[in-house]
Design a protein around this motif. Structure first.
Motif, PDB file in Angstrom:
ATOM      1  N   GLU A   1      42.543  33.320  20.843  1.00  0.00           N
ATOM      2  CA  GLU A   1      42.940  32.813  22.160  1.00  0.00           C
ATOM      3  C   GLU A   1      44.408  33.102  22.427  1.00  0.00           C
ATOM      4  OE1 GLU A   1      42.045  31.613  25.718  1.00  0.00           O
ATOM      5  OE2 GLU A   1      40.529  31.278  24.170  1.00  0.00           O
ATOM      6  N   THR A   2      45.251  32.938  21.427  1.00  0.00           N
ATOM      7  CA  THR A   2      46.685  33.208  21.575  1.00  0.00           C
ATOM      8  C   THR A   2      46.995  34.689  21.461  1.00  0.00           C
ATOM      9  OG1 THR A   2      47.314  31.038  20.716  1.00  0.00           O
ATOM     10  CG2 THR A   2      48.967  32.774  20.590  1.00  0.00           C
ATOM     11  N   ASN A   3      46.557  35.313  20.363  1.00  0.00           N
ATOM     12  CA  ASN A   3      46.998  36.665  20.025  1.00  0.00           C
ATOM     13  C   ASN A   3      46.332  37.760  20.837  1.00  0.00           C
ATOM     14  OD1 ASN A   3      48.253  35.189  18.034  1.00  0.00           O
ATOM     15  ND2 ASN A   3      47.520  36.414  16.323  1.00  0.00           N
ATOM     16  N   VAL A   4      45.149  37.479  21.399  1.00  0.00           N
ATOM     17  CA  VAL A   4      44.419  38.515  22.137  1.00  0.00           C
ATOM     18  C   VAL A   4      44.161  38.103  23.583  1.00  0.00           C
ATOM     19  CG1 VAL A   4      42.335  39.950  22.231  1.00  0.00           C
ATOM     20  CG2 VAL A   4      43.313  39.338  20.012  1.00  0.00           C
ATOM     21  N   PHE A   5      43.537  36.952  23.799  1.00  0.00           N
ATOM     22  CA  PHE A   5      43.133  36.592  25.155  1.00  0.00           C
ATOM     23  C   PHE A   5      44.326  36.200  26.021  1.00  0.00           C
ATOM     24  CE2 PHE A   5      39.183  35.181  22.683  1.00  0.00           C
ATOM     25  CZ  PHE A   5      38.672  36.462  22.697  1.00  0.00           C
ATOM     26  N   GLY A   6      45.214  35.347  25.501  1.00  0.00           N
ATOM     27  CA  GLY A   6      46.413  35.003  26.263  1.00  0.00           C
ATOM     28  C   GLY A   6      47.309  36.209  26.464  1.00  0.00           C
ATOM     29  N   PHE A   7      47.472  36.994  25.422  1.00  0.00           N
ATOM     30  CA  PHE A   7      48.218  38.249  25.482  1.00  0.00           C
ATOM     31  C   PHE A   7      47.677  39.159  26.591  1.00  0.00           C
ATOM     32  CE2 PHE A   7      47.209  42.565  24.034  1.00  0.00           C
ATOM     33  CZ  PHE A   7      48.456  43.156  23.870  1.00  0.00           C
ATOM     34  N   SER A   8      46.343  39.289  26.649  1.00  0.00           N
ATOM     35  CA  SER A   8      45.722  40.156  27.656  1.00  0.00           C
ATOM     36  C   SER A   8      45.876  39.585  29.064  1.00  0.00           C
ATOM     37  CB  SER A   8      44.235  40.335  27.338  1.00  0.00           C
ATOM     38  OG  SER A   8      44.062  40.933  26.074  1.00  0.00           O
ATOM     39  N   ARG A   9      45.741  38.278  29.169  1.00  0.00           N
ATOM     40  CA  ARG A   9      45.858  37.658  30.497  1.00  0.00           C
ATOM     41  C   ARG A   9      47.255  37.817  31.063  1.00  0.00           C
ATOM     42  NH1 ARG A   9      44.113  37.457  35.220  1.00  0.00           N
ATOM     43  NH2 ARG A   9      44.272  35.456  36.322  1.00  0.00           N
ATOM     44  N   MET A  10      48.282  37.760  30.221  1.00  0.00           N
ATOM     45  CA  MET A  10      49.646  37.985  30.698  1.00  0.00           C
ATOM     46  C   MET A  10      49.785  39.381  31.295  1.00  0.00           C
ATOM     47  SD  MET A  10      51.474  35.296  30.486  1.00  0.00           S
ATOM     48  CE  MET A  10      53.000  36.149  30.955  1.00  0.00           C
ATOM     49  N   ILE A  11      49.179  40.363  30.660  1.00  0.00           N
ATOM     50  CA  ILE A  11      49.205  41.727  31.203  1.00  0.00           C
ATOM     51  C   ILE A  11      48.531  41.771  32.566  1.00  0.00           C
ATOM     52  CG2 ILE A  11      48.351  44.087  30.856  1.00  0.00           C
ATOM     53  CD1 ILE A  11      48.562  43.544  27.810  1.00  0.00           C
ATOM     54  N   GLN A  12      47.374  41.134  32.680  1.00  0.00           N
ATOM     55  CA  GLN A  12      46.658  41.126  33.961  1.00  0.00           C
ATOM     56  C   GLN A  12      47.480  40.469  35.070  1.00  0.00           C
ATOM     57  OE1 GLN A  12      42.964  39.143  32.967  1.00  0.00           O
ATOM     58  NE2 GLN A  12      41.937  41.086  32.484  1.00  0.00           N
ATOM     59  N   LEU A  13      48.212  39.433  34.727  1.00  0.00           N
ATOM     60  CA  LEU A  13      48.972  38.699  35.740  1.00  0.00           C
ATOM     61  C   LEU A  13      50.187  39.467  36.246  1.00  0.00           C
ATOM     62  CD1 LEU A  13      48.785  35.114  34.201  1.00  0.00           C
ATOM     63  CD2 LEU A  13      47.783  35.840  36.373  1.00  0.00           C
ATOM     64  N   VAL A  14      50.840  40.243  35.376  1.00  0.00           N
ATOM     65  CA  VAL A  14      52.051  40.951  35.815  1.00  0.00           C
ATOM     66  C   VAL A  14      51.762  42.310  36.432  1.00  0.00           C
ATOM     67  CG1 VAL A  14      53.446  39.772  34.065  1.00  0.00           C
ATOM     68  CG2 VAL A  14      52.565  42.077  33.588  1.00  0.00           C
ATOM     69  N   LEU A  15      50.620  42.900  36.123  1.00  0.00           N
ATOM     70  CA  LEU A  15      50.361  44.275  36.572  1.00  0.00           C
ATOM     71  C   LEU A  15      50.304  44.460  38.086  1.00  0.00           C
ATOM     72  CD1 LEU A  15      47.934  45.956  34.009  1.00  0.00           C
ATOM     73  CD2 LEU A  15      50.132  46.811  34.823  1.00  0.00           C
ATOM     74  N   PRO A  16      49.682  43.575  38.866  1.00  0.00           N
ATOM     75  CA  PRO A  16      49.663  43.810  40.314  1.00  0.00           C
ATOM     76  C   PRO A  16      51.056  43.932  40.911  1.00  0.00           C
ATOM     77  CG  PRO A  16      48.024  42.164  39.731  1.00  0.00           C
ATOM     78  CD  PRO A  16      48.833  42.420  38.497  1.00  0.00           C
ATOM     79  N   GLY A  17      51.986  43.079  40.484  1.00  0.00           N
ATOM     80  CA  GLY A  17      53.361  43.162  40.977  1.00  0.00           C
ATOM     81  C   GLY A  17      54.049  44.430  40.524  1.00  0.00           C
TER      82      GLY A  17
END
Length: 278
Positions: free
Chosen positions: A103-119
């Motif tokens: 949840e921390t090392n993969v899923f949260g890590f991946s979600r951060m990428i998804q959140l910043v990419l549109p901007g």
């Protein structure tokens, strides 16, 4: 206009060292984040802005990214650092512990990428610096689930580097070897709690603990967090950042040796290193 740098897991170790280093660099506004903002309050004196961010909480992640984008339009550099090592054998480690680590090392890590990419795509530029590990290229016993998360970081970064490039976004993975942070203590604590003292893997866990203690104490094998922070700075500022930055000579040697030796010979090497195994 300054470039906004968002760093996850800045309360200690690599994240803190990266925040301190990048906050000194002209043209950067550093947003240091942690689950408990009070743990990083002192980073404000170093020139960083402080935000709460828990990579296991969707609302927390979205709020932090929104706060940066409101001030800067987009996150210019994401340093995706939050993570930890849950150690134990494959058989003995509880699945709840495995899920928490992913949840921390993969899923949260991946979600951060998804959140910043549109901007970043809208801005036509951006850097995503993912903190992986030597452990994403080579696997040691009693750390299989941790290594699995770091292999995932490698794969995700490789795919992202290709996918995001047409939009002006560069992705890099940093591969630290042994770094003197709280990681070793957490790994040792979780390893000790992962199985029965007299269980079938007690000898292996004792050997792994001895190896880890010796390696982290070595001036040759281990390095300070700022060694990684320097690579983070290069990845964030280089005109053409590398796909990978491997940190410490020992890490480079181990990765290269594993590739050359193959599984059979490397397993023999491990048996020698963990020779108290029953």
């Amino acid at each position: 206009m300054t470039t906004a740098v968002l760093i996850t897991g800045a309360s200690s170790g690599i994240g803190r060292a990266s925040a301190e280093r990048l906050a000194k660099r002209p043209g950067f506004t550093v947003y240091a984040t942690a689950r408990r903002p009070e743990a990083i309050a002192d980073l404000a004196a170093a020139g960083a802005k402080v935000l709460a961010l828990d990579v296991t909480d969707e609302d927390s992640m979205a709020a932090a990214v929104d706060a940066v984008q409101e001030q800067h339009g987009s996150v210019g550099v994401l340093v995706n650092n939050a993570g930890y090592g849950e150690y134990g054998t494959i058989e003995e480690t509880g699945m709840d512990a495995v899920r928490r680590q992913f949840e921390t090392n993969v899923f949260g890590f991946s979600r951060m990428i998804q959140l910043v990419l549109p901007g970043m795509r809208a801005a036509g530029s951006g850097r995503i610096v993912n903190i992986g590990s030597m452990g994403g290229r080579v696997t040691f016993p009693v750390g299989g689930y941790y290594h699995a998360t770091k292999y995932a970081v490698e794969a995700i970064t490789d795919a992202l580097r290709f996918e995001a490039a047409p939009f002006g976004v560069r992705a890099t993975v940093i591969e630290p070897g042994l770094i003197r942070t709280g990681f070793g203590a957490t790994a040792a604590r979780t390893m000790a709690a992962s199985g029965e003292p007299s269980g079938p893997y007690a000898g292996l866990r004792a050997a792994a603990d001895e190896q880890m203690t010796t390696a982290y104490a070595s001036a040759v094998l281990a390095a300070e967090p700022d060694a990684v922070a320097k690579a983070v700075e290069r990845a964030a500022t280089a005109r053409r950042p590398r796909a990978r930055y491997t940190i410490t000579p020992a890490a480079k040697t181990i990765i290269h040796s594993r590739r050359l030796l193959g599984s059979g010979i490397f397993d023999t090497y491990l048996r020698l290193q963990f020779r108290s195994t029953k």
